[in-house]
Design a protein around this motif. Structure first.
Motif, PDB file in Angstrom:
ATOM      1  N   SER A  81     -26.948  -5.190 -15.746  1.00  0.00           N
ATOM      2  CA  SER A  81     -28.259  -5.461 -16.403  1.00  0.00           C
ATOM      3  C   SER A  81     -28.132  -6.830 -15.399  1.00  0.00           C
ATOM      4  O   SER A  81     -27.306  -6.692 -14.413  1.00  0.00           O
ATOM      5  N   THR A  82     -29.499  -7.184 -15.712  1.00  0.00           N
ATOM      6  CA  THR A  82     -29.884  -8.165 -14.560  1.00  0.00           C
ATOM      7  C   THR A  82     -31.338  -8.722 -15.332  1.00  0.00           C
ATOM      8  O   THR A  82     -31.516  -8.881 -16.468  1.00  0.00           O
ATOM      9  N   ILE A  83     -31.317 -10.124 -14.684  1.00  0.00           N
ATOM     10  CA  ILE A  83     -32.039 -11.011 -15.407  1.00  0.00           C
ATOM     11  C   ILE A  83     -32.092 -11.752 -14.003  1.00  0.00           C
ATOM     12  O   ILE A  83     -31.589 -12.306 -13.067  1.00  0.00           O
ATOM     13  N   THR A  84     -33.760 -11.351 -13.949  1.00  0.00           N
ATOM     14  CA  THR A  84     -34.254 -12.287 -12.789  1.00  0.00           C
ATOM     15  C   THR A  84     -35.192 -13.953 -12.951  1.00  0.00           C
ATOM     16  O   THR A  84     -35.975 -14.262 -13.751  1.00  0.00           O
ATOM     17  N   VAL A  85     -35.100 -15.056 -12.687  1.00  0.00           N
ATOM     18  CA  VAL A  85     -35.580 -16.306 -12.353  1.00  0.00           C
ATOM     19  C   VAL A  85     -36.401 -16.943 -11.790  1.00  0.00           C
ATOM     20  O   VAL A  85     -35.607 -16.345 -10.265  1.00  0.00           O
ATOM     21  N   GLU A  92     -38.285 -15.767  -5.664  1.00  0.00           N
ATOM     22  CA  GLU A  92     -37.579 -14.997  -7.279  1.00  0.00           C
ATOM     23  C   GLU A  92     -35.893 -14.918  -6.651  1.00  0.00           C
ATOM     24  O   GLU A  92     -35.754 -14.440  -5.581  1.00  0.00           O
ATOM     25  N   THR A  93     -35.163 -14.751  -8.125  1.00  0.00           N
ATOM     26  CA  THR A  93     -33.050 -14.528  -7.744  1.00  0.00           C
ATOM     27  C   THR A  93     -33.310 -13.440  -9.108  1.00  0.00           C
ATOM     28  O   THR A  93     -33.152 -14.179  -9.961  1.00  0.00           O
ATOM     29  N   THR A  94     -32.214 -12.763  -8.704  1.00  0.00           N
ATOM     30  CA  THR A  94     -32.098 -11.777  -9.100  1.00  0.00           C
ATOM     31  C   THR A  94     -30.297 -11.896  -9.118  1.00  0.00           C
ATOM     32  O   THR A  94     -29.385 -12.061  -8.972  1.00  0.00           O
ATOM     33  N   PHE A  95     -29.756 -12.263 -11.250  1.00  0.00           N
ATOM     34  CA  PHE A  95     -28.279 -11.831 -11.191  1.00  0.00           C
ATOM     35  C   PHE A  95     -27.929 -10.877 -11.553  1.00  0.00           C
ATOM     36  O   PHE A  95     -28.595 -10.386 -12.844  1.00  0.00           O
ATOM     37  N   ALA A  96     -27.359 -10.038 -10.887  1.00  0.00           N
ATOM     38  CA  ALA A  96     -26.223  -8.331 -12.209  1.00  0.00           C
ATOM     39  C   ALA A  96     -25.694  -8.803 -12.432  1.00  0.00           C
ATOM     40  O   ALA A  96     -24.254 -10.058 -11.849  1.00  0.00           O
ATOM     41  N   PHE A  97     -25.349  -8.722 -13.736  1.00  0.00           N
ATOM     42  CA  PHE A  97     -23.647  -8.396 -14.149  1.00  0.00           C
ATOM     43  C   PHE A  97     -23.266  -7.633 -15.153  1.00  0.00           C
ATOM     44  O   PHE A  97     -23.985  -6.272 -15.948  1.00  0.00           O
ATOM     45  N   SER A  98     -22.331  -7.353 -15.086  1.00  0.00           N
ATOM     46  CA  SER A  98     -21.460  -6.001 -15.547  1.00  0.00           C
ATOM     47  C   SER A  98     -20.297  -6.867 -16.629  1.00  0.00           C
ATOM     48  O   SER A  98     -19.483  -7.329 -15.748  1.00  0.00           O
ATOM     49  N   PRO A  99     -19.955  -5.189 -17.450  1.00  0.00           N
ATOM     50  CA  PRO A  99     -18.512  -6.081 -18.153  1.00  0.00           C
ATOM     51  C   PRO A  99     -17.573  -5.959 -17.351  1.00  0.00           C
ATOM     52  O   PRO A  99     -17.993  -4.976 -16.188  1.00  0.00           O
ATOM     53  N   GLU A 100     -16.568  -6.379 -17.392  1.00  0.00           N
ATOM     54  CA  GLU A 100     -14.899  -6.624 -16.959  1.00  0.00           C
ATOM     55  C   GLU A 100     -14.964  -5.083 -16.570  1.00  0.00           C
ATOM     56  O   GLU A 100     -13.963  -4.947 -15.404  1.00  0.00           O
ATOM     57  N   THR A 101     -14.980  -4.215 -17.553  1.00  0.00           N
ATOM     58  CA  THR A 101     -14.472  -2.108 -17.513  1.00  0.00           C
ATOM     59  C   THR A 101     -15.277  -1.904 -17.740  1.00  0.00           C
ATOM     60  O   THR A 101     -16.304  -2.671 -19.332  1.00  0.00           O
ATOM     61  N   ASN A 102     -15.721  -0.556 -17.584  1.00  0.00           N
ATOM     62  CA  ASN A 102     -16.220   0.924 -18.004  1.00  0.00           C
ATOM     63  C   ASN A 102     -15.787   1.121 -19.794  1.00  0.00           C
ATOM     64  O   ASN A 102     -16.752   1.436 -20.594  1.00  0.00           O
ATOM     65  N   ILE A 103     -14.069   0.582 -20.131  1.00  0.00           N
ATOM     66  CA  ILE A 103     -14.362   0.789 -21.207  1.00  0.00           C
ATOM     67  C   ILE A 103     -15.073  -0.093 -22.548  1.00  0.00           C
ATOM     68  O   ILE A 103     -15.342   0.728 -24.000  1.00  0.00           O
ATOM     69  N   TYR A 104     -15.741  -0.983 -22.150  1.00  0.00           N
ATOM     70  CA  TYR A 104     -16.305  -1.366 -23.377  1.00  0.00           C
ATOM     71  C   TYR A 104     -17.884  -0.863 -23.490  1.00  0.00           C
ATOM     72  O   TYR A 104     -17.961  -1.539 -24.611  1.00  0.00           O
ATOM     73  N   GLY A 105     -18.511  -0.004 -22.640  1.00  0.00           N
ATOM     74  CA  GLY A 105     -19.520   0.385 -21.918  1.00  0.00           C
ATOM     75  C   GLY A 105     -20.863  -0.582 -22.539  1.00  0.00           C
ATOM     76  O   GLY A 105     -19.982  -2.077 -21.859  1.00  0.00           O
ATOM     77  N   LYS A 106     -21.654  -0.216 -22.993  1.00  0.00           N
ATOM     78  CA  LYS A 106     -23.092  -0.867 -23.236  1.00  0.00           C
ATOM     79  C   LYS A 106     -22.424  -1.980 -23.671  1.00  0.00           C
ATOM     80  O   LYS A 106     -23.897  -3.116 -23.573  1.00  0.00           O
ATOM     81  N   LYS A 107     -21.693  -2.350 -24.786  1.00  0.00           N
ATOM     82  CA  LYS A 107     -22.470  -3.337 -26.245  1.00  0.00           C
ATOM     83  C   LYS A 107     -22.158  -5.073 -25.632  1.00  0.00           C
ATOM     84  O   LYS A 107     -22.553  -5.480 -26.196  1.00  0.00           O
ATOM     85  N   PRO A 108     -21.009  -5.162 -24.546  1.00  0.00           N
ATOM     86  CA  PRO A 108     -21.314  -6.551 -24.013  1.00  0.00           C
ATOM     87  C   PRO A 108     -22.233  -6.916 -23.783  1.00  0.00           C
ATOM     88  O   PRO A 108     -23.328  -8.375 -23.855  1.00  0.00           O
ATOM     89  N   ILE A 109     -22.863  -5.982 -23.034  1.00  0.00           N
ATOM     90  CA  ILE A 109     -24.282  -6.331 -22.309  1.00  0.00           C
ATOM     91  C   ILE A 109     -26.067  -6.441 -23.823  1.00  0.00           C
ATOM     92  O   ILE A 109     -26.364  -7.278 -23.917  1.00  0.00           O
ATOM     93  N   GLU A 110     -25.556  -5.634 -23.953  1.00  0.00           N
ATOM     94  CA  GLU A 110     -26.134  -5.214 -25.248  1.00  0.00           C
ATOM     95  C   GLU A 110     -26.610  -6.362 -25.921  1.00  0.00           C
ATOM     96  O   GLU A 110     -27.840  -7.106 -26.513  1.00  0.00           O
ATOM     97  N   THR A 111     -25.063  -7.160 -27.267  1.00  0.00           N
ATOM     98  CA  THR A 111     -25.267  -8.073 -27.116  1.00  0.00           C
ATOM     99  C   THR A 111     -25.715  -9.225 -26.365  1.00  0.00           C
ATOM    100  O   THR A 111     -26.580  -9.972 -27.736  1.00  0.00           O
ATOM    101  N   PHE A 112     -25.435  -9.753 -25.671  1.00  0.00           N
ATOM    102  CA  PHE A 112     -26.123 -11.134 -24.857  1.00  0.00           C
ATOM    103  C   PHE A 112     -27.459 -10.490 -24.988  1.00  0.00           C
ATOM    104  O   PHE A 112     -27.912 -11.626 -25.616  1.00  0.00           O
TER     105      PHE A 112
END
Length: 222
Positions: A81-85, A92-112
């Motif tokens: 996912s991304t956050i633009t500030v 504008e600057t965009t930070f993209a972020f991804s879980p350390e491994t795909n085995i976690y699925g979307k949950k770490p991103i969705e929780t944040f």
């Protein structure tokens, strides 16, 4: 020090104008901390922090070139996912972020992001009307609701509109969502039209927000 509302730990990049020119794009270690008044990005031990009001978008899609060039590092970037500030110079600057491994699925991103959206949307004013009723002025609220599924009780956090201490559930069972011109308090304005299914019947709900940024955040949340 302010209370930390949420954290995300994984990998990420800070998008810059010259990034697409690089043959390979390395996603570095990234920790994001959310505070009541600011958001902090710790990218490979370099800290960037911004007031909450500087957040202008969430969930922008990355250019295909970024994804393609990222495949050479730490596996394929499939979930992100991304956050633009907004910077002090109004760029504008965009930070993209991804879980350390795909085995976690979307949950770490969705929780944040759930915590981030709650901070951005809570107590914001909205005008709303259901079908042909009169316009009402309410506020966005996140409430906890108890749901029973297959003898299991779950507690879910959901967004509602509160008016006169009553909660209006306008954001579940959405069948269609449009931006339409609608008469709001005597003037035609771009309005969010939501088609819901409630108790087996369809109904239209209209929402209008003065702040365009809040409207964008609501659309991203939905």
């Amino acid at each position: 020090m302010s209370e930390i509302l949420a954290t995300f730990t994984g990998r990420g990049i800070k998008l810059t104008d010259d990034l697409l020119e690089k043959p390979f794009i390395k996603w570095d270690n990234l920790e994001i901390k959310l505070y009541p008044d600011k958001i902090e990005f710790d990218l490979n031990n370099i800290i960037f922090d911004y007031p909450i009001e500087n957040i202008v978008d969430i969930g922008r899609k990355l250019p295909k070139e970024i994804i393609d060039k990222s495949k050479f590092f730490s596996g394929t970037i499939e979930i992100y996912s991304t956050i633009t500030v907004l910077e002090n110079n109004e760029e504008e600057t965009t930070f993209a972020f991804s879980p350390e491994t795909n085995i976690y699925g979307k949950k770490p991103i969705e929780t944040f992001l759930r915590k981030l959206f709650q901070l951005l949307l809570e107590d914001k004013e909205v005008f709303f009307k259901i079908e042909n009723d009169d316009w009402k002025k309410g506020t966005l609220k996140f409430v906890t609701e108890k749901i029973k599924e297959n003898f299991i009780i779950k507690y879910v956090n959901k967004l509602v509109v509160q008016y006169n201490n009553e909660n209006y559930d306008l954001f579940t069972n959405i069948k269609n969502l449009l931006i339409v011109e609608h008469n709001v308090l005597g003037e035609n304005r771009p309005t969010l039209e939501i088609l819901q299914k409630v108790n087996g019947k369809k109904r239209k709900v209209y929402l209008y927000m003065e702040d365009k940024k809040i409207k964008l955040f609501l659309l991203r949340y939905l």
